[in-house]
Design an enzyme around this catalytic site. Structure first.
Site, PDB file in Angstrom:
ATOM      1  N   GLU A 221       0.885  -1.179   0.000  1.00 27.91           N
ATOM      2  CA  GLU A 221       0.000   0.000   0.000  1.00 27.91           C
ATOM      3  C   GLU A 221       0.910   1.212   0.000  1.00 27.91           C
ATOM      4  OE1 GLU A 221      -3.319   0.183  -0.115  1.00 27.91           O
ATOM      5  OE2 GLU A 221      -3.776  -1.944   0.006  1.00 27.91           O
ATOM      6  N   CYS A 255      -2.188   9.604   2.373  1.00 24.62           N
ATOM      7  CA  CYS A 255      -1.743   8.997   1.108  1.00 24.62           C
ATOM      8  C   CYS A 255      -2.698   9.300  -0.041  1.00 24.62           C
ATOM      9  CB  CYS A 255      -1.580   7.496   1.276  1.00 24.62           C
ATOM     10  SG  CYS A 255      -3.061   6.692   1.890  1.00 24.62           S
TER      11      CYS A 255
HETATM   12  P1  NAD Z   1       7.705   5.073   7.389  1.00 27.08           P
HETATM   13  O1  NAD Z   1       8.997   5.795   7.404  1.00 27.08           O
HETATM   14  O2  NAD Z   1       6.899   4.988   8.635  1.00 27.08           O
HETATM   15  O3  NAD Z   1       7.985   3.618   6.845  1.00 27.08           O
HETATM   16  C1  NAD Z   1       6.964   2.687   6.788  1.00 27.08           C
HETATM   17  C2  NAD Z   1       7.402   1.440   7.507  1.00 27.08           C
HETATM   18  O4  NAD Z   1       8.506   0.862   6.830  1.00 27.08           O
HETATM   19  C3  NAD Z   1       7.826   1.671   8.938  1.00 27.08           C
HETATM   20  O5  NAD Z   1       7.255   0.691   9.765  1.00 27.08           O
HETATM   21  C4  NAD Z   1       9.339   1.584   8.886  1.00 27.08           C
HETATM   22  O6  NAD Z   1       9.912   1.087  10.074  1.00 27.08           O
HETATM   23  C5  NAD Z   1       9.561   0.617   7.751  1.00 27.08           C
HETATM   24  N1  NAD Z   1      10.819   0.864   7.065  1.00 27.08           N
HETATM   25  C6  NAD Z   1      11.374   2.065   6.765  1.00 27.08           C
HETATM   26  N2  NAD Z   1      12.542   1.902   6.113  1.00 27.08           N
HETATM   27  C7  NAD Z   1      12.725   0.569   5.984  1.00 27.08           C
HETATM   28  C8  NAD Z   1      13.736  -0.236   5.389  1.00 27.08           C
HETATM   29  N3  NAD Z   1      14.812   0.298   4.806  1.00 27.08           N
HETATM   30  N4  NAD Z   1      13.599  -1.585   5.451  1.00 27.08           N
HETATM   31  C9  NAD Z   1      12.529  -2.146   6.026  1.00 27.08           C
HETATM   32  N5  NAD Z   1      11.534  -1.435   6.616  1.00 27.08           N
HETATM   33  C10 NAD Z   1      11.628  -0.095   6.590  1.00 27.08           C
HETATM   34  O7  NAD Z   1       6.712   5.652   6.329  1.00 27.08           O
HETATM   35  P2  NAD Z   1       6.920   6.506   5.037  1.00 27.08           P
HETATM   36  O8  NAD Z   1       7.606   5.691   4.002  1.00 27.08           O
HETATM   37  O9  NAD Z   1       7.405   7.862   5.393  1.00 27.08           O
HETATM   38  O10 NAD Z   1       5.361   6.623   4.690  1.00 27.08           O
HETATM   39  C11 NAD Z   1       4.869   7.601   3.870  1.00 27.08           C
HETATM   40  C12 NAD Z   1       4.458   6.977   2.573  1.00 27.08           C
HETATM   41  O11 NAD Z   1       3.461   6.008   2.808  1.00 27.08           O
HETATM   42  C13 NAD Z   1       3.877   7.957   1.602  1.00 27.08           C
HETATM   43  O12 NAD Z   1       4.384   7.695   0.332  1.00 27.08           O
HETATM   44  C14 NAD Z   1       2.391   7.649   1.637  1.00 27.08           C
HETATM   45  O13 NAD Z   1       1.700   7.986   0.470  1.00 27.08           O
HETATM   46  C15 NAD Z   1       2.411   6.184   1.886  1.00 27.08           C
HETATM   47  N6  NAD Z   1       1.168   5.738   2.497  1.00 27.08           N
HETATM   48  C16 NAD Z   1       0.380   4.901   1.791  1.00 27.08           C
HETATM   49  C17 NAD Z   1      -0.815   4.498   2.322  1.00 27.08           C
HETATM   50  C18 NAD Z   1      -1.739   3.579   1.578  1.00 27.08           C
HETATM   51  O14 NAD Z   1      -2.644   3.054   2.209  1.00 27.08           O
HETATM   52  N7  NAD Z   1      -1.538   3.354   0.297  1.00 27.08           N
HETATM   53  C19 NAD Z   1      -1.206   4.950   3.572  1.00 27.08           C
HETATM   54  C20 NAD Z   1      -0.365   5.808   4.258  1.00 27.08           C
HETATM   55  C21 NAD Z   1       0.828   6.206   3.715  1.00 27.08           C
END
Ligand code: NAD
Length: 468
Positions: A221, A255
């Site tokens: 997602e 998102c």
């Molecule tokens: P984040 O930094 O919280 O990362 C998401 C998760 O991935 C966390 O639990 C984190 O610990 C893990 N993570 C981070 N780096 C990692 C790595 N190198 N290896 C393994 N795991 C890792 O979140 P973010 O990426 O800043 O989230 C924002 C993004 O999420 C935006 O692009 C947003 O559009 C998207 N998003 C999508 C939805 C959806 O339902 N489609 C919902 C909310 C947010």
């Protein structure tokens, strides 16, 4: 809580043992009982209701989100999803009889949803509770065991979720494991039966690569730049109101928020004025003091967003305060496709406006980019709406409104291409966490001789006649 920086040997062992114990537990078949699943869902509902106050406080501490916003965008959605699953579970989980093909007659064919096994849910921070627990509702309903790894960026929400869920559930069935990238990385080394990840596309690739090692199915997602088209025949006041709501709720950290506006040149000035009026109406002329306006999650994102504000293009807002990670609802005008703000998903309260004359060119521009998670069209023209919808691939969207399609559990929620794969919500979530097993019962009363050698020309003629 497991260390965020360097995973200790003890934490590594906890992860390993939890996965192993959940596997053993899953193999007892306890989670396959519908009564068990409904009981767990009811327990989840009760425990969240009981701790609602703690969750609101935690989300507020994480980034100043009001109770109202947290209810409508997080807990409210969880409650309705759990209630729906409890009610519909007997129907969803029932084996379905389907027809049998000629080669298998006489026979009876069935499709039977079965749980995958041990599932990993990796959550993100912008709706920290909802995005970790909603997939877990589907996973429980489908009869799996679950490990939830919430985002470390919303650390208070993560902590409260771990406390309340880990005290309510047996860890061999459901466990919250807190931590950052190192914990996530360690979890991804384990052999899961399904991984459900919410977050950015670059980490999505890391998750998919890790899952590939074990041929583990994934749901991703993700995000992306979701456009909102505003056409000349749109109801401008309503469009401005609904765009202001969808863009600036949660400080733009949504998102499915409209990332940028594509607007017909002749209505742009009027639309911008309407938009300014609506923003002031909902957040006052000083949103920094509005209880309803959410702050930016952390300093890193605050700095990232601040850099996206081109001062020469600000026509509204633009104020920032690094002490409280505040960025005002901001409108940028005269934005071009090559501007910095158009190169990445904004994920904050900055709204670029791109004007256009020619719809063909603008559709082409959108199609040249990665497929967006959402797309919004403000127009009354069926012809234009159908055209945009037919030409552009996107996860999901709306005509004449923004973001709330997310709440309709009758619609699958998920992206396409760079915005993700797989979907959930309601029955779609149950299906995502279930394998559709095929089962065909044959009778012993009859066996066609033609399927056995020797294969003669006359047998082939009969087979052709039957199949064609
Ligand atoms: P984040 O930094 O919280 O990362 C998401 C998760 O991935 C966390 O639990 C984190 O610990 C893990 N993570 C981070 N780096 C990692 C790595 N190198 N290896 C393994 N795991 C890792 O979140 P973010 O990426 O800043 O989230 C924002 C993004 O999420 C935006 O692009 C947003 O559009 C998207 N998003 C999508 C939805 C959806 O339902 N489609 C919902 C909310 C947010």
């Amino acid at each position: 809580m497991i260390s965020k920086e360097n995973i200790t040997e003890e934490s590594r062992l906890t992860i390993k043992n939890t996965v192993a114990n959940q596997k053993v537990y899953f193999n007892t078949n306890a989670t396959k009982d519908i009564k068990f699943r409904r009981l767990q869902l009811q327990k989840l509902l009760n425990i969240i209701k009981l701790n609602e106050g703690l969750l609101y406080e935690a989300i507020y501490e994480d980034f100043g989100k009001s109770e109202f916003v947290s209810y409508i965008t997080e807990l409210g959605l969880i409650y309705s999803e759990i209630k729906l699953a409890i009610k519909k579970l007997p129907k969803w989980s029932k084996r379905r009889k389907v027809g049998s093909d000629i080669a298998n007659l006489p026979g009876r064919s069935f499709i039977e949803p079965e749980p995958f096994g041990v599932c990993l849910i990796i959550g993100t921070w912008n709706y920290p509770v909802q995005l970790s627990i909603l997939p877990a509702v589907s996973a429980i309903a489908a009869g799996n065991t679950i490990i939830i790894k919430p985002s470390e960026l919303a650390s208070n929400s993560s902590k409260v979720m771990a406390e309340i869920l880990n005290s309510a559930f047996d860890e061999q069935f459901l466990k919250v494991i807190e931590g950052g990238v190192d914990v996530s990385t360690e979890l991804l080394k384990q052999k899961f039966d399904k991984i459900f990840y919410t977050g950015g596309s670059s980490v999505g690739k890391i998750v998919m690569k890790a899952a590939a090692e074990n041929l583990c199915p994934v749901v991703l997602e993700l995000g992306g730049k979701s456009p909102a088209f505003v056409l000349e025949d749109a109801n401008l006041k309503m469009a401005a109101k609904r765009i202001a709501f969808g863009k600036f709720i949660n400080g733009g950290q949504t998102c499915v928020a409209p990332d940028y506006i594509l607007i017909k040149k002749e209505i742009k000035s009027k639309f911008i004025e309407e938009l300014k009026t609506q923003i002031i109406k909902i957040y006052s002329s000083n949103p920094a003091e509005s209880e309803s306006f959410t702050k930016i999650i952390n300093e890193r994102h605050f700095q990232r967003l601040s850099k996206l504000i081109d001062r020469d293009k600000v026509v509204f807002g633009g104020d920032t305060d690094s002490d409280i990670n505040y960025i005002a609802p901001t409108i940028l005008d005269h934005v071009g496709w090559d501007d910095g703000v158009m190169q990445e998903e904004i994920f904050g309260p900055i709204l670029p406006i791109i004007e256009f004359d020619n719809i063909d060119k603008v559709i082409k521009k959108v199609k040249e980019r990665n497929k967006p998670l959402s797309l919004y069209i403000f127009s009354k023209s069926k012809k234009v709406i159908n055209r945009i919808n037919m030409e552009i691939s996107f996860g999901g969207g709306m005509v004449n409104d923004t973001i709330s399609y997310f709440a309709n559990e009758k619609l699958p929620f998920g992206g396409v291409g760079y915005s993700g794969m797989g979907n959930y919500h309601g029955k779609f979530g149950f299906d995502t966490f279930s394998h559709n097993k095929s089962l065909l019962y044959k009778t012993n009363l009859f066996e066609p001789f033609i399927k056995y050698p020797p294969y003669t020309k006359s047998k082939l003629r009969i087979v052709r006649w039957l199949l064609e």
